[in-house]
Write an enzyme that holds these catalytic residues in place. Structure first.
Site, PDB file in Angstrom:
ATOM      1  N   CYS A 148       0.831  -1.208   0.000  1.00  0.00           N
ATOM      2  CA  CYS A 148       0.000   0.000   0.000  1.00  0.00           C
ATOM      3  C   CYS A 148       0.867   1.260   0.000  1.00  0.00           C
ATOM      4  O   CYS A 148       0.394   2.353  -0.321  1.00  0.00           O
ATOM      5  CB  CYS A 148      -0.931  -0.004   1.206  1.00  0.00           C
ATOM      6  N   ALA A 200      -2.693 -11.515  -5.947  1.00  0.00           N
ATOM      7  CA  ALA A 200      -3.302 -11.299  -7.259  1.00  0.00           C
ATOM      8  C   ALA A 200      -2.212 -10.791  -8.194  1.00  0.00           C
ATOM      9  O   ALA A 200      -1.145 -10.387  -7.742  1.00  0.00           O
ATOM     10  CB  ALA A 200      -4.417 -10.273  -7.129  1.00  0.00           C
TER      11      ALA A 200
HETATM   12  P1  FAD Z   1      -0.029 -10.084  -1.388  1.00  0.00           P
HETATM   13  O1  FAD Z   1       0.136  -9.141  -0.272  1.00  0.00           O
HETATM   14  O2  FAD Z   1       0.040  -9.558  -2.769  1.00  0.00           O
HETATM   15  O3  FAD Z   1       1.029 -11.240  -1.224  1.00  0.00           O
HETATM   16  C1  FAD Z   1       1.080 -12.338  -2.079  1.00  0.00           C
HETATM   17  C2  FAD Z   1       2.501 -12.833  -2.163  1.00  0.00           C
HETATM   18  O4  FAD Z   1       2.483 -14.173  -2.601  1.00  0.00           O
HETATM   19  C3  FAD Z   1       3.339 -12.074  -3.184  1.00  0.00           C
HETATM   20  O5  FAD Z   1       4.452 -11.484  -2.575  1.00  0.00           O
HETATM   21  C4  FAD Z   1       3.740 -13.128  -4.193  1.00  0.00           C
HETATM   22  O6  FAD Z   1       5.066 -12.958  -4.667  1.00  0.00           O
HETATM   23  C5  FAD Z   1       3.615 -14.401  -3.389  1.00  0.00           C
HETATM   24  N1  FAD Z   1       3.370 -15.596  -4.197  1.00  0.00           N
HETATM   25  C6  FAD Z   1       2.432 -15.755  -5.163  1.00  0.00           C
HETATM   26  N2  FAD Z   1       2.485 -16.987  -5.668  1.00  0.00           N
HETATM   27  C7  FAD Z   1       3.469 -17.652  -5.013  1.00  0.00           C
HETATM   28  C8  FAD Z   1       3.996 -18.959  -5.096  1.00  0.00           C
HETATM   29  N3  FAD Z   1       3.498 -19.832  -5.939  1.00  0.00           N
HETATM   30  N4  FAD Z   1       5.029 -19.288  -4.301  1.00  0.00           N
HETATM   31  C9  FAD Z   1       5.534 -18.397  -3.399  1.00  0.00           C
HETATM   32  N5  FAD Z   1       5.067 -17.145  -3.287  1.00  0.00           N
HETATM   33  C10 FAD Z   1       4.045 -16.775  -4.072  1.00  0.00           C
HETATM   34  N6  FAD Z   1      -5.215  -2.298   0.150  1.00  0.00           N
HETATM   35  C11 FAD Z   1      -5.781  -1.494   1.063  1.00  0.00           C
HETATM   36  O7  FAD Z   1      -6.624  -1.968   1.831  1.00  0.00           O
HETATM   37  N7  FAD Z   1      -5.435  -0.173   1.162  1.00  0.00           N
HETATM   38  C12 FAD Z   1      -4.507   0.386   0.348  1.00  0.00           C
HETATM   39  O8  FAD Z   1      -4.191   1.570   0.475  1.00  0.00           O
HETATM   40  C13 FAD Z   1      -3.908  -0.423  -0.632  1.00  0.00           C
HETATM   41  N8  FAD Z   1      -2.991   0.096  -1.487  1.00  0.00           N
HETATM   42  C14 FAD Z   1      -2.392  -0.723  -2.403  1.00  0.00           C
HETATM   43  C15 FAD Z   1      -1.480  -0.174  -3.271  1.00  0.00           C
HETATM   44  C16 FAD Z   1      -0.854  -0.968  -4.218  1.00  0.00           C
HETATM   45  C17 FAD Z   1       0.123  -0.366  -5.160  1.00  0.00           C
HETATM   46  C18 FAD Z   1      -1.146  -2.359  -4.262  1.00  0.00           C
HETATM   47  C19 FAD Z   1      -0.473  -3.240  -5.264  1.00  0.00           C
HETATM   48  C20 FAD Z   1      -2.074  -2.920  -3.416  1.00  0.00           C
HETATM   49  C21 FAD Z   1      -2.708  -2.099  -2.476  1.00  0.00           C
HETATM   50  N9  FAD Z   1      -3.677  -2.618  -1.605  1.00  0.00           N
HETATM   51  C22 FAD Z   1      -4.280  -1.795  -0.694  1.00  0.00           C
HETATM   52  C23 FAD Z   1      -4.096  -4.029  -1.690  1.00  0.00           C
HETATM   53  C24 FAD Z   1      -3.399  -4.896  -0.679  1.00  0.00           C
HETATM   54  O9  FAD Z   1      -2.031  -4.666  -0.754  1.00  0.00           O
HETATM   55  C25 FAD Z   1      -3.729  -6.347  -0.975  1.00  0.00           C
HETATM   56  O10 FAD Z   1      -5.115  -6.527  -0.879  1.00  0.00           O
HETATM   57  C26 FAD Z   1      -3.043  -7.292   0.001  1.00  0.00           C
HETATM   58  O11 FAD Z   1      -1.659  -7.141  -0.043  1.00  0.00           O
HETATM   59  C27 FAD Z   1      -3.394  -8.741  -0.351  1.00  0.00           C
HETATM   60  O12 FAD Z   1      -2.705  -9.619   0.483  1.00  0.00           O
HETATM   61  P2  FAD Z   1      -2.345 -11.078  -0.025  1.00  0.00           P
HETATM   62  O13 FAD Z   1      -1.604 -11.730   1.075  1.00  0.00           O
HETATM   63  O14 FAD Z   1      -3.554 -11.728  -0.560  1.00  0.00           O
HETATM   64  O15 FAD Z   1      -1.411 -10.847  -1.286  1.00  0.00           O
END
Ligand code: FAD
Length: 554
Positions: free
Chosen positions: A45, A117
């Protein structure tokens, strides 16, 4: 549960929260977290603000490191290790060490998927040209910073006006670039209802951002001078030194699909309320899963950090036998863009309409704190509620100050099934610089409760064209001259009681003022004198916003 082997895929929001919570619940468990990228637990974020140089040091984006996980939690974090397959029959995963290419297997008792994602890159001509970026990881943001510096970029085109597009617009403006946002839809920030996005459009334009709405990008082209052309349909093209793609994301479901886990209709991994997938030994959380919309009950994808973190905790609880359940998502979100804040929670009007659910709505535009204290700034609020029981269904707010706190309070009300009568009675902080004795949250409740009780009889602007009501503008002659509805007659509120009889021959009387307050007083007076009167919700300010959306719709 006794000694357990817990493996996690993905080490950022959902995965890292789950791993840390798991250790707090079990000292015995062996916990291994696999992250294919170079970092764990980084602040996605914060990435736009790193591009904008608000966050100056890259290391400030690292919320935790593998060392911290090892020392503090005795969690084995393996960065640069990609999980490439799940063998559900013998409960193992296959992992590839990205540095060496070595493949190995690891057994699990419980597996948590939090792979996030991936940004959509539409298959358009020129999509892979140098200078076209996405913002998902630290290396992405580093590359954008480097490009700006090395190419001395002056012009940026942002494709997509969702919250990442808007945050990037702010930060690129901050870096001194001139910014064009190219958006396919007639509005930015699609979760907002169109009229609530209108002030954002105006604000972007007033802040010097060029906004091309209803312009689907068809191709990117490299120019001889090393810059890029973004072709945006109807012969429009935008010249840029840097292009940012922010056209949405898709849940990372490849591993889950290949393992035969159930994928839902919205395209995310299907989980139950304890975040368990269709395989009882596998949980999934975060952007990769689809979840129930708290208000409409429909399956949806809402990729936000708050739900991902909470789901991570709940999955850990579930794995270690606690009864925690995930309540569903409300899509509570906030976005700041160039001094304006927009925030929302719960269902929008368009979502309620799509789901075929009953609703009523009100608009109001109160100051963010007491008007007598210097610096009060208006907040435009739209509140959606159930017309029969008054349950709060959704809120959207746009302004410059105090927007997030009002939406946060109402978000909690939505989650607790509270009604507009509860908002009316909510006891909130007040000193003149912070709020008002009738806080905007109370006012929203009062206006909506007045509607529920039949004291305020509303009319909606969109119903006006089909109505034969006489429209009375109760503002002052000066305000009327500055702009009014063509069909309106001007009877200023102070004259209304003396001139009411002029309205006797008419049928319905719909009145409006600037924001709906004076016309409410007018409507009350008219109703009590036997006139069939209604108040046009949100006043002239809401009318102008709706007009803005209509003009574009033509
Ligand atoms: P992520 O945090 O994306 O983590 C997933 C991880 O899994 C990644 O690092 C990836 O490399 C890893 N991965 C994937 N496949 C594999 C595999 N096969 N083996 C090993 N590792 C793997 N949300 C808010 O609520 N407020 C905000 O202000 C906000 N700002 C954002 C700004 C940006 C630029 C972005 C990109 C997102 C933002 N978000 C925000 C959204 C928020 O960051 C996501 O909803 C949140 O990080 C999702 O968490 P997650 O654990 O599902 O995925």
């Amino acid at each position: 549960m006794s000694a357990k082997r817990l493996l996690l895929v993905g080490g950022v929001a959902g995965g890292a929260s789950c791993a840390a919570r798991a250790r707090r619940l079990s000292e015995d468990a062996e916990i291994v977290l696999f992250e294919k990228g170079p970092y764990v637990s980084f602040a996605n974020c914060g990435l736009p603000y790193y591009v904008g140089d608000v966050i100056r040091e890259e290391q400030n984006l690292l919320v935790a490191t593998p060392e911290l996980f090892r020392e503090r939690f005795r969690i084995d974090v393996r960065v640069g290790h990609e999980v490439t397959a799940i063998d559900r029959a013998d409960r193992t995963i296959q992992v590839r060490d990205r540095r060496t290419g070595t493949l190995y297997r690891e057994p699990y008792d419980a597996l948590v998927l939090s792979p996030g994602a991936y940004p959509i890159r539409p298959p358009l001509p020129g999509i892979d040209l140098p200078g076209i970026f996405v913002t998902r990881t630290i290396p992405d943001s580093r590359a954008i910073r480097r490009w700006i510096e090395e190419k001395k970029a002056r012009r940026a085109a942002i494709v997509g006006g969702g919250y990442i597009g808007l945050e990037m617009a702010e930060n690129l403006v901050r870096r001194g670039l001139s910014v064009t946002i190219v958006e396919m839809l007639p509005q930015v920030m699609p979760p907002l209802d169109p009229e609530m996005a209108e002030p954002v459009h105006e604000h972007l334009r007033n802040s010097g951002v060029r906004l091309l709405l209803e312009h689907p990008v068809t191709a990117f082209e490299a120019r001889a001078d090393g810059t890029l052309s973004v072709h945006a349909g109807s012969g429009v093209s935008v010249e840029a030194d840097l292009v940012l793609l922010a056209v949405g994301i898709r849940p990372e479901t490849a591993l889950a699909r290949a393992a035969g886990l159930e994928i839902g209709a919205a395209g995310g991994i299907r989980v139950n309320e304890q975040l368990r997938t269709s395989d009882p030994a596998i949980w999934a959380v975060g952007d990769a899963v689809e979840v129930r919309d708290f208000v409409t009950g429909q399956w949806c994808l809402i990729p936000l950090a708050g739900p991902a973190n909470r789901q991570g905790r709940i999955a850990a609880d579930a794995i270690f036998g606690r009864p925690s359940v995930f309540r569903g998502v409300q899509g509570t979100a906030v976005c700041g863009v160039l001094g304006m804040t927009l925030a929302l929670s719960g269902a929008s009007e368009k979502a309620l309409r799509r789901a075929g659910l009953e609703y009523e709505k009100i608009y109001l535009h109160p100051g963010h704190h007491a008007g007598y204290y210097p610096g009060a700034r208006p907040i435009s609020i739209k509140l959606l509620f159930h017309p029969r029981d008054g349950r709060v269904l959704g809120v959207q707010a746009v302004g410059t100050e105090g927007v997030d706190k009002r939406v946060d309070v109402i978000a909690m009300a939505i989650q607790k099934g509270a009604t507009v009568f509860d908002l009316e009675e909510a006891e909130l902080c007040y000193a003149p610089q912070f709020g008002a004795a009738k806080d905007p949250v109370n006012l929203a409740g009062m206006v909506a409760a007045n509607v529920m009780r039949g004291d305020a009889v509303l009319a909606h602007w969109e119903d006006l064209p089909a109505s034969d009501a006489v429209v009375v503008d109760v503002r002052s002659p000066k305000e009327f001259e500055a702009g009014h509805l063509d069909k309106a007659i001007n009877i200023p509120l102070p004259e209304l009681r003396d001139r009411m009889e002029e309205l006797r021959p008419h049928g319905q009387i719909w009145s409006y003022c600037g924001v709906g307050q004076r016309s409410y007083y007018a409507t009350r007076a008219l109703l009590q004198n036997g006139f069939p009167a209604r108040n046009l919700s949100g006043g002239y300010l809401t009318y102008k916003a709706i007009q803005g959306t209509r003009k574009r719709g033509k």
